[in-house]
Scaffold this motif. Structure first.
Motif, short mmCIF file in Angstrom:
data_model
loop_
_atom_site.label_atom_id
_atom_site.label_comp_id
_atom_site.label_asym_id
_atom_site.label_seq_id
_atom_site.Cartn_x
_atom_site.Cartn_y
_atom_site.Cartn_z
N ILE A 60 -37.80 25.72 37.08
CA ILE A 60 -36.55 24.96 37.14
C ILE A 60 -35.90 24.99 38.53
O ILE A 60 -34.92 24.29 38.76
N THR A 61 -36.46 25.76 39.46
CA THR A 61 -35.91 25.75 40.82
C THR A 61 -35.97 24.35 41.40
O THR A 61 -35.05 23.94 42.11
N GLU A 62 -37.03 23.60 41.10
CA GLU A 62 -37.16 22.24 41.64
C GLU A 62 -36.04 21.34 41.12
O GLU A 62 -35.64 20.39 41.79
N MET A 63 -35.52 21.64 39.94
CA MET A 63 -34.45 20.84 39.36
C MET A 63 -33.11 21.12 40.05
O MET A 63 -32.32 20.20 40.29
N PHE A 64 -32.85 22.39 40.41
CA PHE A 64 -31.54 22.76 40.92
C PHE A 64 -31.43 22.79 42.45
O PHE A 64 -30.35 22.55 42.99
N LYS A 65 -32.52 23.13 43.15
CA LYS A 65 -32.43 23.26 44.60
C LYS A 65 -31.89 22.02 45.30
O LYS A 65 -31.07 22.14 46.22
N PRO A 66 -32.25 20.79 44.89
CA PRO A 66 -31.67 19.62 45.55
C PRO A 66 -30.18 19.42 45.23
O PRO A 66 -29.48 18.72 45.95
N LEU A 67 -29.69 20.05 44.17
CA LEU A 67 -28.30 19.85 43.73
C LEU A 67 -27.32 20.82 44.35
O LEU A 67 -26.12 20.56 44.38
N ILE A 68 -27.81 21.97 44.81
CA ILE A 68 -26.91 23.04 45.26
C ILE A 68 -27.09 23.28 46.76
O ILE A 68 -28.19 23.56 47.22
N LYS A 69 -25.99 23.20 47.47
CA LYS A 69 -25.99 23.43 48.92
C LYS A 69 -25.07 24.60 49.24
O LYS A 69 -23.97 24.72 48.68
N GLU A 70 -25.50 25.42 50.17
CA GLU A 70 -24.70 26.56 50.59
C GLU A 70 -23.36 26.08 51.11
O GLU A 70 -23.29 25.15 51.92
N GLY A 71 -22.27 26.70 50.64
CA GLY A 71 -20.93 26.36 51.08
C GLY A 71 -20.19 25.40 50.16
O GLY A 71 -18.97 25.31 50.21
N SER A 72 -20.92 24.68 49.30
CA SER A 72 -20.28 23.72 48.40
C SER A 72 -19.79 24.41 47.13
O SER A 72 -20.24 25.49 46.78
N VAL A 73 -18.86 23.72 46.44
CA VAL A 73 -18.25 24.26 45.22
C VAL A 73 -18.74 23.44 44.03
O VAL A 73 -18.86 22.22 44.11
N TYR A 74 -19.00 24.14 42.91
CA TYR A 74 -19.57 23.50 41.72
C TYR A 74 -18.91 24.02 40.46
O TYR A 74 -18.47 25.17 40.41
N ASN A 75 -18.93 23.18 39.44
CA ASN A 75 -18.66 23.62 38.07
C ASN A 75 -20.02 23.80 37.43
O ASN A 75 -20.85 22.87 37.45
N THR A 100 -30.65 28.38 33.50
CA THR A 100 -31.65 28.04 32.49
C THR A 100 -31.89 26.53 32.55
O THR A 100 -31.21 25.81 33.28
N ARG A 101 -32.82 26.06 31.77
CA ARG A 101 -33.08 24.60 31.79
C ARG A 101 -31.91 23.82 31.18
O ARG A 101 -31.83 22.62 31.34
N TRP A 102 -30.99 24.51 30.51
CA TRP A 102 -29.81 23.86 29.94
C TRP A 102 -28.59 23.94 30.86
O TRP A 102 -27.56 23.34 30.59
N THR A 103 -28.70 24.70 31.95
CA THR A 103 -27.57 24.84 32.88
C THR A 103 -27.21 23.47 33.46
O THR A 103 -28.10 22.68 33.80
N THR A 104 -25.91 23.21 33.56
CA THR A 104 -25.45 21.97 34.19
C THR A 104 -24.69 22.34 35.46
O THR A 104 -24.01 23.36 35.52
N VAL A 105 -24.84 21.50 36.47
CA VAL A 105 -24.21 21.71 37.77
C VAL A 105 -23.53 20.41 38.18
O VAL A 105 -24.17 19.37 38.21
N GLU A 106 -22.23 20.50 38.48
CA GLU A 106 -21.48 19.33 38.92
C GLU A 106 -20.69 19.71 40.15
O GLU A 106 -19.89 20.66 40.13
N GLU A 107 -20.88 19.00 41.26
CA GLU A 107 -20.18 19.32 42.50
C GLU A 107 -18.69 18.99 42.37
O GLU A 107 -18.32 17.96 41.81
N VAL A 108 -17.86 19.89 42.89
CA VAL A 108 -16.41 19.69 42.92
C VAL A 108 -16.08 19.01 44.25
O VAL A 108 -16.40 19.54 45.32
N VAL A 109 -15.45 17.85 44.19
CA VAL A 109 -15.15 17.08 45.39
C VAL A 109 -13.86 17.56 46.05
O VAL A 109 -13.80 17.77 47.26
N GLU A 110 -12.81 17.76 45.26
CA GLU A 110 -11.52 18.21 45.80
C GLU A 110 -11.39 19.72 45.62
O GLU A 110 -10.94 20.19 44.57
N VAL A 111 -11.76 20.45 46.65
CA VAL A 111 -11.76 21.91 46.60
C VAL A 111 -10.40 22.42 47.10
O VAL A 111 -9.94 22.01 48.16
#
Length: 179
Positions: A60-75, A100-111
């Protein structure tokens, strides 16, 4: 924003929303096969300054690595909270997170402006020698690497086989330390 803080997490599966910043991200590869990714590690920090170690395992690293960037904020939601690893913890916390494969990641725009960016526990450079054999935590230090020796075999008293080691010399504004 998230409805829970890192400080209130308990061991088990958690479906609520956690608002975190990805403070640090790195990949850990098999020491015997540098092409084999074992897991991606993250240090996460919440708006209260609490920190936690997280890991993402293949595939599942391939699923999340493009979504998560160092320094950004997520729910993030639908995570697994477990006891922390026994060795090489990047932060002082008795628990950690697994995606997990059920984990959801959503970037927070207004930090919020006061959302912490990094977390660390600096070790004074003169205390480094006492941390050489300490495997419970990674050690954070500020200094300049001024020398790295070649690799040489060493047999620790606690092991039956040689381990490859090198000496690293680190200097701060006042002194140099060999570790």
């Amino acid at each position: 924003m998230g409805d829970v803080s890192i400080g209130s997490l308990m061991v088990g599966n958690y479906s609520g929303c956690l608002c975190i910043r990805a403070s640090r991200i790195w990949d850990f590869y098999d020491p015997r096969d540098e092409t084999k990714l074992l897991h991606t590690d993250l240090v996460l920090i919440d708006k209260e300054g609490n920190s936690i170690h997280a890991q993402i395992y293949p595939p599942i690293t391939e699923m999340f690595k493009p979504l998560i960037k160092e320094g950004s904020v997520y729910n993030i939601s639908f995570i697994q909270v477990k006891k922390s690893n026994r060795m090489y913890k990047p932060v002082k916390n008795d628990i950690m997170i697994n995606f997990t494969r059920w984990t959801t990641v959503e970037e927070v725009v207004e930090v919020p402006t006061a959302f912490p960016v990094i977390t660390y526990s600096l070790t004074p450079i003169n205390k480094l020698p006492s941390h050489v054999e300490d495997r419970e935590y990674f050690t954070d230090v500020i200094g300049t690497v001024t020398g790295i020796s070649g690799v040489s075999p060493v047999r620790p008293r606690s092991q039956q086989a040689d381990t490859l080691k090198r000496t690293v010399t680190i200097r701060d504004a006042r002194s140099a330390v060999h570790v």
